[in-house]
Design an enzyme around this catalytic site. Structure first.
Site, mmCIF file in Angstrom:
data_model
loop_
_atom_site.group_PDB
_atom_site.id
_atom_site.type_symbol
_atom_site.label_atom_id
_atom_site.label_comp_id
_atom_site.label_asym_id
_atom_site.label_seq_id
_atom_site.Cartn_x
_atom_site.Cartn_y
_atom_site.Cartn_z
ATOM 1 N N HIS A 103 0.800 -1.221 0.000
ATOM 2 C CA HIS A 103 0.000 0.000 0.000
ATOM 3 C C HIS A 103 0.832 1.271 0.000
ATOM 4 O O HIS A 103 0.270 2.351 0.138
ATOM 5 C CB HIS A 103 -0.905 0.036 1.233
ATOM 6 C CG HIS A 103 -2.098 -0.857 1.136
ATOM 7 N ND1 HIS A 103 -3.272 -0.460 0.537
ATOM 8 C CD2 HIS A 103 -2.294 -2.132 1.540
ATOM 9 C CE1 HIS A 103 -4.144 -1.452 0.603
ATOM 10 N NE2 HIS A 103 -3.583 -2.473 1.203
ATOM 11 N N LYS A 155 -8.214 13.515 5.714
ATOM 12 C CA LYS A 155 -7.446 12.281 5.596
ATOM 13 C C LYS A 155 -6.383 12.299 6.691
ATOM 14 O O LYS A 155 -6.233 13.288 7.404
ATOM 15 C CB LYS A 155 -6.802 12.135 4.221
ATOM 16 C CG LYS A 155 -5.916 13.297 3.800
ATOM 17 C CD LYS A 155 -5.384 13.092 2.388
ATOM 18 C CE LYS A 155 -6.502 13.101 1.373
ATOM 19 N NZ LYS A 155 -6.225 12.313 0.184
ATOM 20 N N ARG A 156 -5.684 11.202 6.839
ATOM 21 C CA ARG A 156 -4.615 11.142 7.833
ATOM 22 C C ARG A 156 -3.650 12.308 7.625
ATOM 23 O O ARG A 156 -3.324 12.666 6.488
ATOM 24 C CB ARG A 156 -3.884 9.797 7.704
ATOM 25 C CG ARG A 156 -2.757 9.573 8.683
ATOM 26 C CD ARG A 156 -2.348 8.102 8.659
ATOM 27 N NE ARG A 156 -2.107 7.622 7.309
ATOM 28 C CZ ARG A 156 -0.909 7.655 6.714
ATOM 29 N NH1 ARG A 156 0.138 8.166 7.334
ATOM 30 N NH2 ARG A 156 -0.770 7.159 5.498
ATOM 31 N N LYS A 209 0.886 14.200 2.337
ATOM 32 C CA LYS A 209 -0.494 14.515 1.950
ATOM 33 C C LYS A 209 -0.702 16.027 1.846
ATOM 34 O O LYS A 209 -1.713 16.481 1.316
ATOM 35 C CB LYS A 209 -1.476 13.879 2.933
ATOM 36 C CG LYS A 209 -1.430 12.345 2.879
ATOM 37 C CD LYS A 209 -2.374 11.709 3.872
ATOM 38 C CE LYS A 209 -2.257 10.199 3.906
ATOM 39 N NZ LYS A 209 -2.806 9.519 2.718
ATOM 40 N N THR A 231 -8.713 6.294 -1.056
ATOM 41 C CA THR A 231 -10.097 5.871 -1.243
ATOM 42 C C THR A 231 -11.045 7.030 -0.962
ATOM 43 O O THR A 231 -12.158 7.048 -1.480
ATOM 44 C CB THR A 231 -10.452 4.678 -0.334
ATOM 45 O OG1 THR A 231 -10.140 4.996 1.026
ATOM 46 C CG2 THR A 231 -9.693 3.437 -0.754
ATOM 47 N N LYS A 263 -14.695 8.268 -2.762
ATOM 48 C CA LYS A 263 -15.943 8.557 -2.045
ATOM 49 C C LYS A 263 -16.443 9.955 -2.388
ATOM 50 O O LYS A 263 -17.650 10.166 -2.596
ATOM 51 C CB LYS A 263 -15.720 8.423 -0.536
ATOM 52 C CG LYS A 263 -15.320 7.034 -0.102
ATOM 53 C CD LYS A 263 -14.705 7.050 1.296
ATOM 54 C CE LYS A 263 -13.946 5.765 1.565
ATOM 55 N NZ LYS A 263 -13.105 5.832 2.772
#
Length: 824
Positions: free
Chosen positions: A366, A557-558, A563, A665, A669
């Site tokens: 991942h 998100k995390r 990110k 993901t 969504k």
């Protein structure tokens, strides 16, 4: 309280009267209370147990069908399962929501208030666990025999609070009032060993053998949660292990007054299943993580072997009946554990054991980040799992002989491919072990799979080209559309009929309606209702009033540097600086919504959270802004909160450094719920853009290849800062204490990182990001154009159903087929 009923316990199922009677029976016989003394939580539990009974009946039929068929089972090993709340999901999957509504209405009870009492299981943190939960949903929906395996964490990762802008970790006490959705099975407890020594001996046939004599033994107690399929009788299970002490209480120590030592073993053993991802910034934390990983895979393999032996007695048949999917590197210790069982307990020779092992495991990688590809110091392995280290050494020796034979004299390749890293300290490379010990290795998006082959494991891809493949992630539309966005789902059903949640490619049928003014108006109305719902939640949780007609620009998100939540913050500060320079400038009102958790030991990510909240405090209160910009950080982001946020988003921020995000993901969504993406060509963003069309996606930033080339050419972050006045103004505002009450040192580490190495290329992408974001804000003013983009994002993202992902795994990797269940 529930109204009593004159109906007998044998009343016909699936009527309001029988449903009420079943709830009453649980109230009386399971909970031991009455309608007059029952609390609201008693009512919740009675409802949950009643719904669970419907699932249990289906599970019994499913288990019988699977036993009779003796098929190949899929066993999904994952450290995380981000399930979300179960009651609403199971009301949908048992088609009992209408029955419950009728019973509650007749009894004068509030069903929504009761459903709200359902806890969200604290079994995961982010996308890894959410993907695992989606996959379990799809496996059941597609009728594929499968069991998920993991740990029943008592306190989850943590419940996030924000205090003075900082993340504060509190225990996630999700089990405080009980959890009605799992079944404990103490009769199936198994022992798991740690530490100790190994010894050699000769067996009855005179062969030299090795056995492990653990120094510590912990008991693994299983719980299972029923996982139903949608519009199918199939119900699979998720089996979770709780750690228990083998000897929980020393009476003699207690009797002598040493009360703490009397329960020491119980406390020490049960720590293993207390918390998800304990902080590993210290040696004890590292040891606990490895203990957790071995604990659940060792218990799970014992369970799998027991299931195999119920219907089979030849080890040669094991790979035909068992496939184990390793969800990232956390469960990779299962490879030497299966070898240990086959060699030491079952008496197989090495070649037979290794052949079985290699044909049993498949590995999903991942990540592209080296620090996420786990490595464990040999010293820790030797102390905690001495027999497994011996087996790993033997696997490595035989593998490196194979490498040397294939590439004679290439010692650099041998060193790179070795499962044991020699410098700077000796470590076991778990990703290498997974690749060597598995028959398939897959990435989770087309770009990530390519980079996995080319950059992360290139020597392995050259040696085993057929071993590597891609399966792009997906999400379940049942939870993230039907449950999260019922109004939009109803609108879609009005045009496409009922079958689309199990055949998401049918969303393509929405495309013609993107040019229908009446449908666009209905779509906008649903979106505005979703935004009002989120605005109400924000006000209740944070006290911040936001305008539902502003752009809802969302990044949840995390929290991690790659990110790039802090790139979004630079955008906000840039807009704020523009308003301070010209308070009367035209600016489309925007609400910036953040959410996500930092790992407890990740100081820089915590500093980013503090920066977001500090900027929010200044921007939200400044009279020059006049409400045109609002910044919100929603604490404790989880599945439940996501179900409120995803439907309400106008813009989905997917702004990671290209080449760093595996897939994502959340991006799926958001798009399925009609948000328009502003993003880099990273992870599954690549496939989203290809599917929805470049004109319906706001692309910015360097590509993955350009990131590498820019770095190689001598990237100079300071030069970008010097050349761009707005960038300089944004960073200088942080540096001079505008957002830290003149505390010049608070955000200095962040400023120094950006102007120094800038590993994640924020400054390189800044200008393109600002201009792209402003173009999106400009386009939002054209309601018809924006709504058309929103509809087409939903219509063209049916590919991202987890059903499609699971079909690909089943057909191309697992070779697993559906098994019919009576009534299917």
């Amino acid at each position: 309280m529930l109204k009593t009923s004159s109906a007998s316990a044998s009343a016909v199922a699936h009527t309001p009267e029988s449903f009420r009677e079943e709830m009453l029976q649980h109230l009386y016989h399971t909970l031991g209370t009455t309608t007059y003394s029952a609390s609201e939580r008693d009512t919740y539990l009675a409802l949950s147990y009643t719904v669970r009974d419907y699932l249990a009946d289906r599970y019994r039929q499913t288990a019988q069908a699977y036993h009779d068929a003796n098929p190949r089972y899929v066993y999904y090993f994952s450290a995380e399962f981000h399930l979300g709340k179960q009651l609403e999901n199971n009301l949908l999957y048992t088609d009992t929501r209408g029955l419950a509504e009728q019973v509650f209405a007749d009894s004068g009870l509030d069903l929504d208030a009761t459903v709200a009492l359902d806890p969200e299981p604290g079994l995961a943190n982010g996308g890894l666990g959410r993907l695992a939960a989606c996959f379990l949903d799809s496996l059941a929906t597609l009728g594929i025999p499968a069991i998920g395996y993991g740990i029943r964490y008592e306190y989850g990762i943590f419940r996030q609070q924000i205090a003075n802008g900082w993340q504060v970790e509190q225990p996630d006490e999700w089990l405080t009032y009980g959890f009605p959705w799992d079944f404990v099975q103490p009769d199936d407890m198994v022992d798991v060993g740690f530490n100790g020594v190994t010894e050699t001996y000769r067996d009855a046939r005179g062969r030299e053998r090795v056995r492990w004599l653990p120094g510590v033994t912990v008991r693994a107690e299983p719980y299972h949660i029923l996982v139903p399929g949608y519009e199918t009788p199939h119900v699979n299970i998720l089996r979770l292990w709780r750690a228990r002490a083998k000897e929980a209480f020393d009476f003699h120590l207690f009797d002598s007054g040493d009360y703490a030592r009397a329960v020491h073993e119980k406390v020490d053993s049960e720590t293993i299943s207390k918390v998800l991802y304990p902080n590993d910034n210290n040696p004890r934390g590292k040891e606990l993580r490895l203990q957790q990983q071995y604990f659940f895979v060792a218990a799970s393999l014992q369970d799998i072997i027991h299931r195999f032996q119920l219907c089979n007695d030849d080890w040669a048949d094991f790979p035909a009946k068992v496939v184990i999917q390793l969800n990232d590197t956390h469960p990779v210790i299962a490879i030497p554990e299966l070898m240990r069982i086959l060699l030491d307990e079952q008496g197989l020779d090495w070649d037979a054991a290794w052949d079985i092992t290699q044909r049993t495991f498949a590995y999903t990688c991942h990540s592209l980040l080296p620090e996420v590809l786990e490595k464990w110091q040999v010293e820790l392995f030797e102390r905690l799992l001495p027999r497994h280290l011996q087996i790993i050494y033997e696997i490595n020796a035989r593998f490196l002989d194979e490498v040397s034979a294939r590439f004679p004299g290439d010692m650099g390749r041998v060193a790179r491919m070795s499962i044991i890293e020699e410098q700077p300290v000796r470590q076991v490379r778990m990703a290498h072990l997974a690749t060597v010990g598995s028959f398939k290795v897959n990435g989770v998006a087309e770009l990530q799979s390519r980079l996995l082959r080319e950059l992360v494991l290139p020597d392995f891809a050259e040696m085993y080209p057929d071993r590597f493949t891609n399966v792009t992630n997906g999400v379940t539309p049942r939870r993230f559309m039907l449950l999260a966005n019922p109004e939009l789902s109803a609108l879609i059903t009005s045009k496409l009929g009922d079958g689309w949640p199990n055949d998401l490619e049918r969303l393509r049928g929405l495309e013609p309606y993107a040019d229908d003014p009446a449908f666009r108006a209905a779509w906008r109305a649903v979106k505005q209702a979703d935004k009002r719902h989120l605005a109400d939640y924000i006000l209740e949780e944070t006290g911040i009033a936001v305008a539902p007609d502003s752009i809802f620009d969302v990044l949840v998100k995390r929290i991690h540097e790659y990110k790039r939540q802090h790139l979004k913050v630079l955008h906000i500060i840039t807009l704020y600086n523009r308003l301070k320079t010209d308070p009367d400038m035209a600016l489309t009102p925007r609400t910036f919504i953040f959410g996500g958790k930092s790992a407890p030991g990740y100081g820089f990510a915590k500093l980013i959270i503090k920066l977001i909240n500090s900027v929010a405090e200044v921007v939200n209160r400044d009279p020059d802004v006049r409400g045109r910009l609002k910044v919100v950080f929603l604490p404790n982001f989880n599945v439940t909160l996501g179900e409120i946020i995803y439907p309400a988003a106008d813009i989905s921020e997917q702004i990671s450094t290209a080449g760093k995000e595996a897939s994502g993901t959340g991006n799926m969504k958001f798009a399925l719920n009609g948000a328009v993406t502003v993003g880099t060509l990273d992870g599954a963003n690549v496939e989203i853009r290809d599917l929805v069309g470049a004109e319906n996606f706001y692309l910015f930033g360097l590509t993955a290849d350009a990131v590498i080339a820019t770095r190689a050419a001598g990237y100079n972050a300071r030069a970008r800062y010097d050349a761009d006045p707005e960038l300089r103004g944004a960073i200088d505002a942080i540096a001079r204490g505008v957002f830290s009450s003149d505390d010049l040192g608070l955000f200095q580490p962040l400023v120094e990182t950006l102007l120094g190495y800038d590993q994640y290329m924020l400054l390189a992408d800044y200008r393109d990001y600002i201009e792209t974001s402003e173009r999106a804000a400009h386009d939002y003013a054209d309601a018809d154009h924006w709504t058309r983009m929103s509809i087409l994002n939903s219509a063209r993202c049916g590919f991202f159903s987890s059903d499609r992902s699971i079909r690909e795994y089943a057909n191309r990797i697992w070779r697993a087929a559906p098994v019919p269940v009576q009534g299917s």
